[in-house]
Write an enzyme that holds these catalytic residues in place. Structure first.
Site, PDB file in Angstrom:
ATOM      1  N   HIS A 181      39.579  -4.985  -0.474  1.00  0.00           N
ATOM      2  CA  HIS A 181      40.700  -5.365  -1.340  1.00  0.00           C
ATOM      3  C   HIS A 181      40.356  -6.709  -1.973  1.00  0.00           C
ATOM      4  O   HIS A 181      40.127  -7.696  -1.278  1.00  0.00           O
ATOM      5  CB  HIS A 181      41.996  -5.474  -0.555  1.00  0.00           C
ATOM      6  CG  HIS A 181      43.186  -5.773  -1.425  1.00  0.00           C
ATOM      7  ND1 HIS A 181      43.996  -4.780  -1.952  1.00  0.00           N
ATOM      8  CD2 HIS A 181      43.691  -6.954  -1.879  1.00  0.00           C
ATOM      9  CE1 HIS A 181      44.941  -5.345  -2.684  1.00  0.00           C
ATOM     10  NE2 HIS A 181      44.777  -6.652  -2.662  1.00  0.00           N
ATOM     11  N   CYS A 182      40.337  -6.737  -3.302  1.00  0.00           N
ATOM     12  CA  CYS A 182      39.950  -7.957  -4.027  1.00  0.00           C
ATOM     13  C   CYS A 182      41.208  -8.691  -4.491  1.00  0.00           C
ATOM     14  O   CYS A 182      41.941  -8.189  -5.346  1.00  0.00           O
ATOM     15  CB  CYS A 182      39.085  -7.603  -5.230  1.00  0.00           C
ATOM     16  SG  CYS A 182      38.526  -9.057  -6.157  1.00  0.00           S
TER      17      CYS A 182
END
Length: 383
Positions: A181-182
Site C-alpha cells: 500500500h503506497c
C-alpha cells in the site's frame, strides 16, 4: 439406608443452591466479565497450538500498533498526495520561471532543443503515470462464488483468495497480486496499477537526476552568490555618530554630517532566484537518491517475478525447504526477459516504444485470478 442416602442428597442440594445464590449476589457486571473473557482469549491465543512461533506472538503483541498505523495512513493519504503535487509543481514552476530564461539566453540551439524536448517528455510521463497509478483500481477478487482457482480463504474478508492475492489492512479488502500500500498514491499497488507505479518511480527518478546533473553548476553559482551577499551585508559602512555624539564630545561642536546608506548591490529578486535554485537542486538530489534506491529494488523484484510481499514469503519457503535438503523455486518466475515482457505488456517489438517510452493505458497481461505456475524456457509473449 434409603433414608440416609436421600437425606445426604437433599443436604448436598441445599448447599449447592446456597452457594449458587451467593455467587449470583457477588457476580461482576457484564461488561467487566466480557473484558476479562476477551483478555483470557488473547492470552490463550498466544499458545493455542503447536504451530505458534515468534512471528505469531509478535503479530499478536503489536496488533494495536499495526491498527494505529493503518488508521493514520488511511486518513492522511490525501495529505501525501497533495504533498507530491505541491512539491512537483514547485520544481516545474522554478524550471519555467528561473531556468528556462537562463537556458534560452546562454545555451546553443541544439542544447536548447534537447532540454526542452527531454524535459517536457519526462514531465508528461511523470504526470500520466502518477495519475493512472493513483486512480486505477489495483484489482479485487470476486466476492461471489466463482469457478476460478483459489489457494486459501481470507481470515478478514471471509472470501476465497486466488493465488498472489493478499489482504490490505488500510484498504480493508483483498488485492490481486498485491505489492504494497503506497501512501504517496493513497492507493494499493496491485495487478492493474503495478506498471503505472513502477513507471512513475522510474521517470520521477530520471527527472530528479536530470535536474540534479544539469543544475549542478547553477547550484554552485547560486550558493557562492548568497555567500557573497552575506559578506556584503557584514561589510556595510558604519553610520556616523550624530545627536548624542555631540553631547558626549565624539564630534566637534557645530559639525553636522549628512549620510545616506547606499543601496545593496543586489535586489530581493536576485536573492529569491538563487534560493529557488538551491531549493530545487537539494530537493531533486535527495528525492533522486531515495526514489532511485526504491526503483532499483522493485526492478530486481520484477526481474525475479516477485512482489514485495512474495519476497518475504519466498525467503521463508527457501529456508524451510533447505532444512529438508530441497531447493525452492518461485512458481511465478518465467525468466528475466519474460518477467519484464509480461509486466510491461510487450507483445511485439513496437510496444517497447509505444507502451514503454510513451504514455499507454493498456491493461496488464492476464486477469490477476489465474496464473501459470510452472517456469517455462520459451517466450510467453514472443517478440
Amino acid at each position: 439406608m434409603r433414608w440416609c442416602s436421600s437425606s445426604a442428597f437433599h443436604l448436598l442440594r441445599c448447599v449447592r443452591l446456597r452457594l449458587c445464590s451467593r455467587r449470583g449476589q457477588n457476580r461482576l457486571p457484564l461488561w467487566i466479565r466480557e473484558i476479562w473473557a476477551y483478555m483470557r482469549l488473547l492470552a490463550k491465543s498466544l499458545y493455542f497450538n503447536s504451530l505458534t512461533d515468534s512471528d505469531v506472538v509478535f503479530d499478536s503483541v503489536f496488533e494495536p500498533v499495526f491498527l494505529t498505523v493503518d488508521y493514520v495512513t488511511r486518513w492522511f493519504g490525501l495529505v501525501f498526495v497533495y504533498l507530491v503535487v505541491i512539491l512537483t509543481s514547485s520544481i516545474v514552476g522554478i524550471a519555467y520561471v528561473v531556468l528556462l530564461p537562463l537556458i534560452l539566453n546562454t545555451y546553443s540551439p541544439p542544447w536548447i532543443a534537447w532540454h526542452v524536448c527531454y524535459g517536457h517528455w519526462n514531465l508528461i510521463m511523470i504526470a500520466f503515470h502518477y495519475y493512472k497509478a493513483a486512480n486505477t483500481s489495483p484489482g479485487y477478487p470476486p466476492t461471489e462464488k466463482h469457478d476460478g482457482p483459489v489457494v486459501s480463504v481470507c481470515k478478514k474478508c471471509i472470501i476465497p483468495k486466488p493465488a498472489r492475492t493478499h489482504h490490505c489492512g488500510i484498504c480493508n479488502r483483498c488485492i490481486l497480486k498485491m505489492d504494497h500500500h503506497c501512501p504517496w498514491l493513497n492507493n494499493c499497488v496491485g495487478h492493474f496499477n503495478h506498471r503505472y507505479f513502477f513507471s512513475f518511480c522510474l521517470f520521477m527518478t530520471l527527472g530528479c537526476v536530470y535536474c540534479s546533473i544539469s543544475g549542478r553548476n547553477l547550484f554552485l553559482d547560486a550558493y557562492n552568490a548568497l555567500e557573497h551577499f552575506k559578506h556584503l551585508e557584514l561589510e556595510k559602512p558604519g553610520i556616523p555618530v550624530t545627536g548624542m555624539g555631540l553631547l558626549i564630545g565624539l564630534l566637534p561642536s557645530g559639525q553636522v554630517t549628512h549620510y545616506q546608506t547606499p543601496a545593496p548591490p543586489y535586489t530581493f529578486k536576485d536573492k529569491m532566484i538563487h534560493k529557488s535554485i538551491i531549493y530545487m537542486w537539494v530537493l531533486t538530489s535527495t528525492v533522486g537518491v531515495a526514489l532511485g534506491a526504491l526503483t532499483f529494488w522493485h526492478a530486481v523484484l520484477i526481474s525475479r517475478g516477485e512482489t514485495s510481499i512474495e519476497r518475504h514469503i519466498n525467503s521463508k519457503e527457501t529456508k524451510r525447504m533447505a532444512k529438508w535438503g530441497k531447493v525452492y523455486r518461485n512458481p511465478f518466475n518465467y525468466s528475466r526477459l519474460n518477467n519484464w515482457k509480461i509486466f510491461l505488456g510487450v507483445e511485439k517489438r513496437s510496444h517497447w516504444v509505444t507502451r514503454v517510452l510513451l504514455p499507454s493505458a493498456h491493461p496488464p497481461h492476464g486477469d490477476g485470478l489465474t496464473w501459470a505456475v510452472f517456469p517455462v524456457k520459451k517466450d510467453l509473449i514472443p517478440v
